[in-house]
Design a protein around this motif. Structure first.
Motif, PDB file in Angstrom:
ATOM      1  N   LEU A   5       0.827  -1.164   0.081  1.00  0.00           N
ATOM      2  CA  LEU A   5       0.038   0.082   0.019  1.00  0.00           C
ATOM      3  C   LEU A   5       0.730   1.314   0.144  1.00  0.00           C
ATOM      4  O   LEU A   5       1.783   1.416   0.818  1.00  0.00           O
ATOM      5  N   ALA A   6       0.623   2.148  -0.928  1.00  0.00           N
ATOM      6  CA  ALA A   6       1.552   3.479  -1.047  1.00  0.00           C
ATOM      7  C   ALA A   6       0.488   4.620  -0.773  1.00  0.00           C
ATOM      8  O   ALA A   6      -0.690   4.761  -1.157  1.00  0.00           O
ATOM      9  N   VAL A   7       1.279   5.701  -0.108  1.00  0.00           N
ATOM     10  CA  VAL A   7       0.268   6.747   0.041  1.00  0.00           C
ATOM     11  C   VAL A   7       1.254   7.984  -0.388  1.00  0.00           C
ATOM     12  O   VAL A   7       2.547   7.946   0.101  1.00  0.00           O
ATOM     13  N   GLY A   8       0.731   8.843  -0.786  1.00  0.00           N
ATOM     14  CA  GLY A   8       1.589   9.943  -1.360  1.00  0.00           C
ATOM     15  C   GLY A   8       0.689  11.227  -1.864  1.00  0.00           C
ATOM     16  O   GLY A   8      -0.340  11.086  -1.629  1.00  0.00           O
ATOM     17  N   TRP A   9       1.308  12.192  -2.557  1.00  0.00           N
ATOM     18  CA  TRP A   9       0.560  13.354  -2.767  1.00  0.00           C
ATOM     19  C   TRP A   9       0.077  13.231  -4.403  1.00  0.00           C
ATOM     20  O   TRP A   9       0.629  12.351  -5.078  1.00  0.00           O
ATOM     21  N   VAL A  10      -1.021  13.741  -4.707  1.00  0.00           N
ATOM     22  CA  VAL A  10      -1.622  13.666  -5.779  1.00  0.00           C
ATOM     23  C   VAL A  10      -0.927  14.725  -6.563  1.00  0.00           C
ATOM     24  O   VAL A  10      -0.493  15.774  -6.337  1.00  0.00           O
ATOM     25  N   GLY A  11      -0.665  14.371  -7.872  1.00  0.00           N
ATOM     26  CA  GLY A  11      -0.086  15.116  -8.728  1.00  0.00           C
ATOM     27  C   GLY A  11      -0.818  15.664  -9.921  1.00  0.00           C
ATOM     28  O   GLY A  11      -1.563  14.924 -10.551  1.00  0.00           O
ATOM     29  N   VAL A  12      -0.707  17.001 -10.458  1.00  0.00           N
ATOM     30  CA  VAL A  12      -1.480  17.569 -11.372  1.00  0.00           C
ATOM     31  C   VAL A  12      -0.508  18.240 -12.399  1.00  0.00           C
ATOM     32  O   VAL A  12       0.070  19.465 -11.613  1.00  0.00           O
ATOM     33  N   ARG A  13      -0.280  18.129 -13.450  1.00  0.00           N
ATOM     34  CA  ARG A  13       0.480  18.788 -14.316  1.00  0.00           C
ATOM     35  C   ARG A  13       2.058  18.696 -13.965  1.00  0.00           C
ATOM     36  O   ARG A  13       2.609  20.088 -13.994  1.00  0.00           O
ATOM     37  N   GLY A  14       2.606  17.893 -13.276  1.00  0.00           N
ATOM     38  CA  GLY A  14       3.894  17.707 -12.909  1.00  0.00           C
ATOM     39  C   GLY A  14       4.043  18.481 -11.373  1.00  0.00           C
ATOM     40  O   GLY A  14       5.179  18.458 -11.094  1.00  0.00           O
ATOM     41  N   ARG A  15       3.101  18.793 -10.800  1.00  0.00           N
ATOM     42  CA  ARG A  15       3.329  19.273  -9.444  1.00  0.00           C
ATOM     43  C   ARG A  15       2.400  18.762  -8.589  1.00  0.00           C
ATOM     44  O   ARG A  15       1.279  18.115  -8.789  1.00  0.00           O
ATOM     45  N   ALA A  16       2.860  18.557  -7.339  1.00  0.00           N
ATOM     46  CA  ALA A  16       2.055  18.101  -6.175  1.00  0.00           C
ATOM     47  C   ALA A  16       1.017  19.080  -5.716  1.00  0.00           C
ATOM     48  O   ALA A  16       1.288  19.987  -5.450  1.00  0.00           O
ATOM     49  N   VAL A  17       0.036  18.395  -5.406  1.00  0.00           N
ATOM     50  CA  VAL A  17      -1.107  19.213  -4.915  1.00  0.00           C
ATOM     51  C   VAL A  17      -1.389  18.816  -3.268  1.00  0.00           C
ATOM     52  O   VAL A  17      -1.204  17.572  -3.163  1.00  0.00           O
ATOM     53  N   PRO A  18      -1.839  19.797  -2.468  1.00  0.00           N
ATOM     54  CA  PRO A  18      -1.927  19.079  -1.046  1.00  0.00           C
ATOM     55  C   PRO A  18      -3.041  17.938  -0.886  1.00  0.00           C
ATOM     56  O   PRO A  18      -4.111  18.520  -0.049  1.00  0.00           O
ATOM     57  N   VAL A  19      -3.186  16.965  -1.513  1.00  0.00           N
ATOM     58  CA  VAL A  19      -3.998  15.940  -1.430  1.00  0.00           C
ATOM     59  C   VAL A  19      -3.641  14.700  -1.288  1.00  0.00           C
ATOM     60  O   VAL A  19      -2.730  14.497  -2.435  1.00  0.00           O
ATOM     61  N   LEU A  20      -3.806  14.102  -0.333  1.00  0.00           N
ATOM     62  CA  LEU A  20      -3.058  12.606  -0.070  1.00  0.00           C
ATOM     63  C   LEU A  20      -3.843  11.593  -0.847  1.00  0.00           C
ATOM     64  O   LEU A  20      -5.248  11.976  -1.032  1.00  0.00           O
ATOM     65  N   HIS A  21      -3.266  10.560  -1.211  1.00  0.00           N
ATOM     66  CA  HIS A  21      -4.159   9.423  -1.821  1.00  0.00           C
ATOM     67  C   HIS A  21      -3.222   8.030  -1.813  1.00  0.00           C
ATOM     68  O   HIS A  21      -2.139   8.220  -1.624  1.00  0.00           O
TER      69      HIS A  21
END
Length: 89
Positions: free
Chosen positions: A60-76
């Motif tokens: 199980l992995a947990v990390g930041w959501v990426g949008v257009r090559g940038r991390a946004v403050p939403v964990l997934h």
């Protein structure tokens, strides 16, 4: 199969369902199956355990959501497994 048993839902009704006294002694996976809904970490924890049960290395992995090559403050959360060449996917 997991999505059919545990739909993605995080509303206040689901939070309340997880707080039911009769579910408190269950494991997180048993509780998710009893409620029938949960968030990405519950869905992917179930998938990870199913893969492991089938002797497929998984985590199980947990990390930041990426949008257009940038991390946004939403964990997934997501499941990773080892393919035939030994690579994590």
């Amino acid at each position: 199969a997991v999505r059919k048993r545990i739909r993605y839902e995080t509303g206040s009704e689901i939070v309340a369902a997880y707080s039911q006294p009769e579910l408190q002694d269950l494991s997180p996976i048993e509780r998710a199956l009893a409620v029938g809904a949960g968030d990405c970490d519950l869905q992917n924890a179930m998938l990870t355990e199913l893969l492991r049960g089938a002797r497929i290395p998984a985590r199980l992995a947990v990390g930041w959501v990426g949008v257009r090559g940038r991390a946004v403050p939403v964990l997934h959360a997501w499941t990773e497994w080892v393919d035939d060449r030994g690579h994590w996917r």
